[in-house]
Scaffold this motif. Structure first.
Motif, PDB file in Angstrom:
ATOM      1  N   ILE A 182       0.836  -1.211   0.000  1.00 20.80           N
ATOM      2  CA  ILE A 182       0.000   0.000   0.000  1.00 20.80           C
ATOM      3  C   ILE A 182       0.868   1.258   0.000  1.00 20.80           C
ATOM      4  CG2 ILE A 182      -1.719   1.322   1.336  1.00 20.80           C
ATOM      5  CD1 ILE A 182      -2.844  -1.325   0.236  1.00 20.80           C
ATOM      6  N   ILE A 183       0.517   2.194  -0.863  1.00 23.07           N
ATOM      7  CA  ILE A 183       1.174   3.508  -0.826  1.00 23.07           C
ATOM      8  C   ILE A 183       0.121   4.503  -0.339  1.00 23.07           C
ATOM      9  CG2 ILE A 183       2.247   5.336  -2.204  1.00 23.07           C
ATOM     10  CD1 ILE A 183       3.440   3.166  -3.973  1.00 23.07           C
TER      11      ILE A 183
ATOM     12  N   LEU B 173      -9.705   2.463  -6.309  1.00 22.63           N
ATOM     13  CA  LEU B 173      -8.266   2.745  -6.482  1.00 22.63           C
ATOM     14  C   LEU B 173      -7.451   2.039  -5.391  1.00 22.63           C
ATOM     15  CD1 LEU B 173      -5.877   4.407  -7.744  1.00 22.63           C
ATOM     16  CD2 LEU B 173      -6.499   6.267  -6.181  1.00 22.63           C
ATOM     17  N   LEU B 174      -7.949   2.107  -4.172  1.00 24.30           N
ATOM     18  CA  LEU B 174      -7.228   1.479  -3.054  1.00 24.30           C
ATOM     19  C   LEU B 174      -7.213  -0.052  -3.214  1.00 24.30           C
ATOM     20  CD1 LEU B 174      -5.783   1.609  -0.331  1.00 24.30           C
ATOM     21  CD2 LEU B 174      -7.987   1.890   0.798  1.00 24.30           C
ATOM     22  N   GLU B 175      -8.385  -0.606  -3.555  1.00 22.64           N
ATOM     23  CA  GLU B 175      -8.451  -2.066  -3.694  1.00 22.64           C
ATOM     24  C   GLU B 175      -7.622  -2.561  -4.869  1.00 22.64           C
ATOM     25  OE1 GLU B 175     -12.861  -1.891  -2.103  1.00 22.64           O
ATOM     26  OE2 GLU B 175     -12.648  -3.265  -3.818  1.00 22.64           O
ATOM     27  N   ALA B 176      -7.734  -1.851  -6.001  1.00 22.85           N
ATOM     28  CA  ALA B 176      -7.110  -2.358  -7.229  1.00 22.85           C
ATOM     29  C   ALA B 176      -5.618  -2.049  -7.293  1.00 22.85           C
ATOM     30  CB  ALA B 176      -7.818  -1.758  -8.452  1.00 22.85           C
ATOM     31  N   LYS B 177      -5.230  -0.874  -6.807  1.00 22.39           N
ATOM     32  CA  LYS B 177      -3.837  -0.435  -7.008  1.00 22.39           C
ATOM     33  C   LYS B 177      -3.067  -0.239  -5.712  1.00 22.39           C
ATOM     34  CE  LYS B 177      -3.960  -0.114 -11.484  1.00 22.39           C
ATOM     35  NZ  LYS B 177      -3.089  -1.007 -12.289  1.00 22.39           N
TER      36      LYS B 177
ATOM     37  N   THR C 166     -16.377   2.323 -15.687  1.00 22.54           N
ATOM     38  CA  THR C 166     -16.135   1.065 -14.971  1.00 22.54           C
ATOM     39  C   THR C 166     -14.651   0.758 -15.016  1.00 22.54           C
ATOM     40  OG1 THR C 166     -18.316   0.266 -15.584  1.00 22.54           O
ATOM     41  CG2 THR C 166     -16.738  -1.412 -14.934  1.00 22.54           C
ATOM     42  N   HIS C 167     -14.148   0.210 -13.915  1.00 24.14           N
ATOM     43  CA  HIS C 167     -12.725  -0.169 -13.877  1.00 24.14           C
ATOM     44  C   HIS C 167     -12.594  -1.561 -14.488  1.00 24.14           C
ATOM     45  CE1 HIS C 167      -9.049  -1.758 -11.666  1.00 24.14           C
ATOM     46  NE2 HIS C 167      -8.610  -0.789 -12.431  1.00 24.14           N
TER      47      HIS C 167
ATOM     48  N   GLU D 185      -2.119   4.596 -14.216  1.00 22.24           N
ATOM     49  CA  GLU D 185      -2.588   3.315 -14.779  1.00 22.24           C
ATOM     50  C   GLU D 185      -4.080   3.117 -14.499  1.00 22.24           C
ATOM     51  OE1 GLU D 185       1.485   0.804 -13.774  1.00 22.24           O
ATOM     52  OE2 GLU D 185      -0.390   0.224 -12.803  1.00 22.24           O
ATOM     53  N   PHE D 186      -4.477   3.460 -13.294  1.00 19.40           N
ATOM     54  CA  PHE D 186      -5.870   3.275 -12.878  1.00 19.40           C
ATOM     55  C   PHE D 186      -6.801   4.067 -13.806  1.00 19.40           C
ATOM     56  CE2 PHE D 186      -9.593   4.311 -10.161  1.00 19.40           C
ATOM     57  CZ  PHE D 186      -9.999   3.022  -9.843  1.00 19.40           C
TER      58      PHE D 186
END
Ligand code: PMP
Length: 401
Positions: free
Chosen positions: A33-34, A355-359, A337-338, A395-396
């Motif tokens: 996590i960043i 964003l937090l979950e995916a990246k 949609t992501h 990227e997101f």
């Protein structure tokens, strides 16, 4: 079962802390996590601050201290604000508190009766709403959207002050937007303020040492010194000296207001701890190389974040010139949609959560600050994390359709 007071229902837990907690949980589960979520400085004060604290510890009288703040600390604060061009103040014009947050709560209690109005621009720092709610004041929000660079215009201020709010609360440099008002902009707002003598003006300027591009820090009293009789300047060691946990904040303003804060201190806290007091004197009077170096570092980090934000199609991102936040308008992604997760993005909260979950990047939804079209990126993370974190955000965006 007896009931809690109604004010507790009105004060909400901080949305920023909620995201930070989720990020912490994912990290504990082993995710990389960043965190761009909480606005804490990533640096420590100079060694002289620790030395002063250690000395205070060994010689600590352990007695109650001054409700205003020890003379030596208030004198150090006066010297410090003198360097900001805020001159002509004496000890009687100042008071300290357990951080700027506590000073602001004291000012809420000192200046606002139940039902009085406090006006402030949106986006706002989250606690402003809670302070108003706890003292039962009415809030008048002054919307400053990205199209006007998140800045209040003189016409907006004129319209707001014409309604005679008891307090106008102003924050410069801004958390969450990082925007800084130029001298000309402050002059124009100060001109409006002079027309409305019934309103107290609080300037929460705790990021005053974190200003970039040579814009400089300006206060309404620089423009119109006569406003000193109702402008209350609020400052803190938390962000600029890397001392958030030491809990030292200040105000300088009219004697009656400082005295009211001193009276509230005498009832709420008595005094800020002696060790923090000694550390504050050392920070304010000692070498200033840490805040200066950090300001230069943050300016470079701002440039790094802005370079990527400006290159993302559909993102509108006014260029911040202070503090350590970037506040891009991400509303062009709402309704998309992501791809990789199949998750829909309806609003800023969805954006930050996916964003937090995916990246694995934690940012704060703008709605926490009253601007649901945006999100806040706090770039105080360790330098090696900044480029990869921003790249993941890029990227997101590219994965949304
Ligand atoms: N005002 C603003 C604009 C802030 O961002 C913060 C901290 N996030 C505060 C006040 C409170 O600072 P302190 O740590 O001194 O209580």
């Amino acid at each position: 079962m007896p009931q809690l007071a109604s004010r507790i229902g009105r004060a909400k837990p901080s949305a920023i802390m909620q995201i930070a907690e989720k990020a912490k949980r994912l990290k504990a589960e082993g995710r990389d996590i960043i965190s761009f979520s909480i606005g804490v400085p990533n640096f420590l004060p100079g060694e002289h601050v620790y030395e002063a604290a250690r000395n205070a510890l060994s010689h600590d009288s352990g007695q109650y201290g001054s409700n205003r703040g020890a003379d030596a600390m208030i004198d150090a604060f006066l010297e410090h604000i003198g360097k900001l061009g805020l001159t002509g103040y004496g000890r009687v014009n100042c008071a300290s508190g357990v951080g700027a947050k506590h000073v602001l709560y004291n000012l809420g209690e000192a200046l606002l009766d139940e039902g009085d109005t406090i006006a402030f621009p949106t986006p706002y720092w989250t606690s402003y709403l809670d302070i108003a709610e706890i003292v039962n004041a009415k809030v008048e929000l002054l919307p400053c959207p990205p199209e006007q660079d998140y800045k209040l215009t003189p016409a907006q201020l004129d319209a707001a002050l014409a309604k005679k709010p008891r307090v106008f609360l102003f924050n410069n440099p801004s958390n969450p937007t990082g925007m800084v008002y130029t001298r000309e902009e402050i002059d124009a707002l100060a001109e409006v303020i002079t027309k409305y003598p019934d309103t107290w003006i609080i300037t929460d300027d705790i990021y005053n040492k974190m200003v970039f591009d040579g814009v400089g820090y300006h206060n309404f009293v620089h423009s119109r010194p006569e406003l000193k009789d109702r402008v209350i300047f609020v400052d803190s060691l938390s962000k600029t000296y890397g001392m958030p946990g030491w809990r030292v904040g200040f105000m300088a303003g009219p004697e009656s207001v400082a005295q009211a804060v001193v009276t509230l201190n005498s009832n709420h806290i008595t005094n800020i701890p002696e060790i923090a007091t000694a550390a504050a004197v050392a920070a304010l009077t000692g070498p200033q190389d840490v805040p200066q170096a950090k300001c230069a570092e943050f300016q470079a980090k701002r440039d790094q974040v802005m370079e990527v934000m400006n290159a993302i199609p559909g993102v509108v991102c006014p260029r911040p010139q202070g503090a350590f936040y970037v506040f891009p308008d991400i509303s062009s992604t709402f309704g998309k949609t992501h791809g990789p997760t199949g998750k829909a993005i309806a609003n800023d909260v969805d954006f930050c959560s996916v964003l937090l979950e995916a990246k694995g990047v934690a940012c704060v939804p703008g709605s926490a600050f009253g601007e649901p079209r945006a999100m806040r990126i706090s770039y105080t993370c360790p330098t090696p994390q900044l480029a990869p974190g921003i790249e993941r955000i890029r990227e997101f965006f590219a994965e949304l359709a």
